[in-house]
Write a protein that holds these residues in place. Structure first.
Motif, short mmCIF file in Angstrom:
data_model
loop_
_atom_site.label_atom_id
_atom_site.label_comp_id
_atom_site.label_asym_id
_atom_site.label_seq_id
_atom_site.Cartn_x
_atom_site.Cartn_y
_atom_site.Cartn_z
N SER A 94 0.82 -1.21 0.00
CA SER A 94 0.00 0.00 0.00
C SER A 94 0.85 1.27 0.00
O SER A 94 0.36 2.34 -0.33
N THR A 101 -4.56 -2.70 -4.64
CA THR A 101 -4.63 -3.14 -3.24
C THR A 101 -5.96 -3.83 -2.98
O THR A 101 -6.63 -3.57 -2.00
N GLY A 102 -6.34 -4.70 -3.91
CA GLY A 102 -7.58 -5.44 -3.76
C GLY A 102 -7.44 -6.54 -2.72
O GLY A 102 -6.37 -6.80 -2.17
N LYS A 103 -8.53 -7.21 -2.48
CA LYS A 103 -8.58 -8.23 -1.44
C LYS A 103 -7.62 -9.39 -1.68
O LYS A 103 -7.00 -9.90 -0.76
N LEU A 104 -7.47 -9.78 -2.93
CA LEU A 104 -6.63 -10.94 -3.25
C LEU A 104 -5.24 -10.56 -3.71
O LEU A 104 -4.43 -11.43 -4.02
N ASP A 105 -4.92 -9.28 -3.75
CA ASP A 105 -3.58 -8.83 -4.15
C ASP A 105 -2.60 -9.05 -2.99
O ASP A 105 -3.00 -9.08 -1.83
N ASN A 107 0.04 -8.36 -0.05
CA ASN A 107 0.18 -7.26 0.89
C ASN A 107 1.59 -6.68 0.93
O ASN A 107 1.80 -5.56 1.36
#
Length: 146
Positions: A94, A101-105, A107
Protein backbone atom coordinates in the motif's frame (compact mmCIF):
# COMPACT_ATOMS: atom_id res chain seq x y z
CA UNK A 1 -21.88 14.19 32.66
CA UNK A 2 -19.51 11.28 33.39
CA UNK A 3 -15.96 12.16 34.48
CA UNK A 4 -13.41 11.15 31.86
CA UNK A 5 -10.65 8.73 32.84
CA UNK A 6 -7.85 10.97 31.61
CA UNK A 7 -9.01 14.20 33.25
CA UNK A 8 -11.08 12.97 36.22
CA UNK A 9 -13.46 15.83 35.35
CA UNK A 10 -16.58 16.15 33.23
CA UNK A 11 -16.31 18.16 29.99
CA UNK A 12 -19.03 20.49 31.32
CA UNK A 13 -16.93 21.39 34.37
CA UNK A 14 -13.88 22.14 32.27
CA UNK A 15 -15.92 24.36 29.95
CA UNK A 16 -18.18 26.23 32.35
CA UNK A 17 -16.49 25.73 35.72
CA UNK A 18 -19.51 24.20 37.46
CA UNK A 19 -21.30 20.88 37.63
CA UNK A 20 -24.55 20.62 35.72
CA UNK A 21 -27.79 19.34 37.24
CA UNK A 22 -29.93 17.44 34.76
CA UNK A 23 -33.74 17.91 34.83
CA UNK A 24 -34.33 14.36 36.04
CA UNK A 25 -32.10 15.03 39.05
CA UNK A 26 -34.21 18.03 40.13
CA UNK A 27 -37.37 15.93 40.46
CA UNK A 28 -35.64 13.05 42.26
CA UNK A 29 -34.51 13.95 45.79
CA UNK A 30 -30.72 13.85 45.89
CA UNK A 31 -28.11 15.37 48.16
CA UNK A 32 -27.22 18.05 45.65
CA UNK A 33 -30.82 19.20 45.28
CA UNK A 34 -31.85 18.89 48.94
CA UNK A 35 -28.85 20.85 50.27
CA UNK A 36 -29.09 23.67 47.72
CA UNK A 37 -28.97 27.15 49.28
CA UNK A 38 -29.49 29.99 46.80
CA UNK A 39 -27.53 32.59 48.81
CA UNK A 40 -24.44 30.40 49.15
CA UNK A 41 -24.70 29.28 45.54
CA UNK A 42 -23.78 32.72 44.16
CA UNK A 43 -20.62 32.87 46.28
CA UNK A 44 -19.66 29.30 45.36
CA UNK A 45 -20.15 30.07 41.66
CA UNK A 46 -17.73 33.02 41.88
CA UNK A 47 -15.20 30.90 43.76
CA UNK A 48 -15.48 28.13 41.13
CA UNK A 49 -14.87 30.65 38.35
CA UNK A 50 -11.81 32.00 40.21
CA UNK A 51 -10.42 28.48 40.57
CA UNK A 52 -11.32 27.38 37.04
CA UNK A 53 -7.88 28.14 35.57
CA UNK A 54 -6.19 26.18 38.38
CA UNK A 55 -8.59 23.29 37.80
CA UNK A 56 -7.79 23.28 34.08
CA UNK A 57 -4.03 23.28 34.76
CA UNK A 58 -4.47 20.38 37.16
CA UNK A 59 -6.49 18.54 34.54
CA UNK A 60 -3.83 19.14 31.88
CA UNK A 61 -1.22 17.66 34.21
CA UNK A 62 -3.45 14.65 34.95
CA UNK A 63 -4.09 14.11 31.24
CA UNK A 64 -0.36 14.21 30.41
CA UNK A 65 0.30 11.67 33.17
CA UNK A 66 -2.50 9.44 31.84
CA UNK A 67 -1.13 9.63 28.29
CA UNK A 68 2.29 8.66 29.60
CA UNK A 69 0.81 5.64 31.38
CA UNK A 70 -1.01 4.55 28.22
CA UNK A 71 2.14 5.01 26.13
CA UNK A 72 4.23 2.98 28.59
CA UNK A 73 1.60 0.21 28.59
CA UNK A 74 1.60 -0.11 24.80
CA UNK A 75 5.32 0.50 24.30
CA UNK A 76 6.15 -2.29 26.75
CA UNK A 77 4.88 -4.74 24.14
CA UNK A 78 6.60 -3.13 21.15
CA UNK A 79 9.60 -4.97 19.84
CA UNK A 80 12.14 -2.55 18.44
CA UNK A 81 13.52 -3.44 15.05
CA UNK A 82 16.58 -1.91 13.46
CA UNK A 83 17.81 -2.51 9.94
CA UNK A 84 21.41 -2.62 8.80
CA UNK A 85 22.77 -2.12 5.29
CA UNK A 86 22.56 -5.43 3.44
CA UNK A 87 19.41 -6.71 5.20
CA UNK A 88 16.67 -8.07 2.99
CA UNK A 89 13.25 -6.57 3.67
CA UNK A 90 9.73 -6.60 2.30
CA UNK A 91 7.82 -3.35 1.77
CA UNK A 92 4.11 -2.93 2.35
CA UNK A 93 2.32 -2.85 -1.02
CA UNK A 94 0.00 0.00 0.00
CA UNK A 95 3.00 2.34 0.39
CA UNK A 96 4.24 2.19 -3.19
CA UNK A 97 0.86 1.67 -4.90
CA UNK A 98 2.56 0.01 -7.88
CA UNK A 99 -0.11 -2.67 -8.00
CA UNK A 100 -3.71 -2.73 -6.88
CA UNK A 101 -4.63 -3.14 -3.24
CA UNK A 102 -7.58 -5.44 -3.76
CA UNK A 103 -8.58 -8.23 -1.44
CA UNK A 104 -6.63 -10.94 -3.25
CA UNK A 105 -3.58 -8.83 -4.15
CA UNK A 106 -0.34 -9.39 -2.21
CA UNK A 107 0.18 -7.26 0.89
CA UNK A 108 3.98 -7.08 0.59
CA UNK A 109 6.39 -6.47 -2.27
CA UNK A 110 10.07 -7.14 -2.58
CA UNK A 111 12.49 -8.39 -1.46
CA UNK A 112 14.62 -5.24 -1.30
CA UNK A 113 18.10 -4.66 0.08
CA UNK A 114 18.62 -1.98 2.73
CA UNK A 115 21.12 0.47 1.22
CA UNK A 116 21.32 2.97 4.10
CA UNK A 117 19.74 3.06 7.54
CA UNK A 118 19.75 5.66 10.27
CA UNK A 119 19.21 5.38 14.04
CA UNK A 120 15.55 6.41 13.83
CA UNK A 121 14.85 3.34 11.69
CA UNK A 122 14.47 5.04 8.31
CA UNK A 123 15.88 3.08 5.38
CA UNK A 124 16.91 3.71 1.78
CA UNK A 125 16.06 0.62 -0.26
CA UNK A 126 17.51 -0.86 -3.43
CA UNK A 127 16.38 -3.64 -5.76
CA UNK A 128 18.33 -6.89 -5.71
CA UNK A 129 19.98 -5.87 -8.99
CA UNK A 130 21.31 -2.66 -7.36
CA UNK A 131 18.81 -0.07 -8.64
CA UNK A 132 17.65 2.38 -5.98
CA UNK A 133 13.93 2.35 -5.10
CA UNK A 134 12.57 5.93 -5.16
CA UNK A 135 10.89 7.51 -2.11
CA UNK A 136 11.87 4.86 0.42
CA UNK A 137 12.91 6.84 3.51
CA UNK A 138 10.31 5.33 5.84
CA UNK A 139 10.42 2.98 8.78
CA UNK A 140 7.01 1.66 9.73
CA UNK A 141 6.22 -0.31 6.59
CA UNK A 142 9.16 -2.71 6.38
CA UNK A 143 9.48 -6.32 7.52
CA UNK A 144 12.48 -8.62 7.56
CA UNK A 145 12.58 -11.03 4.66
CA UNK A 146 13.58 -14.53 5.63
Amino acid sequence: MTPRTATQETPFVLTYGVEAVIPAEIEVPSGRVQHFVAQDNEEEMRLNLDLLEYRREETTTRMAKYKGQVARYYNARVRSLSFKPGDLVLRKNSVSRTTGTGKLDPNWEGPYVVREADRAGYCKLAHLNGGIVPRTWHNSNLRFFC
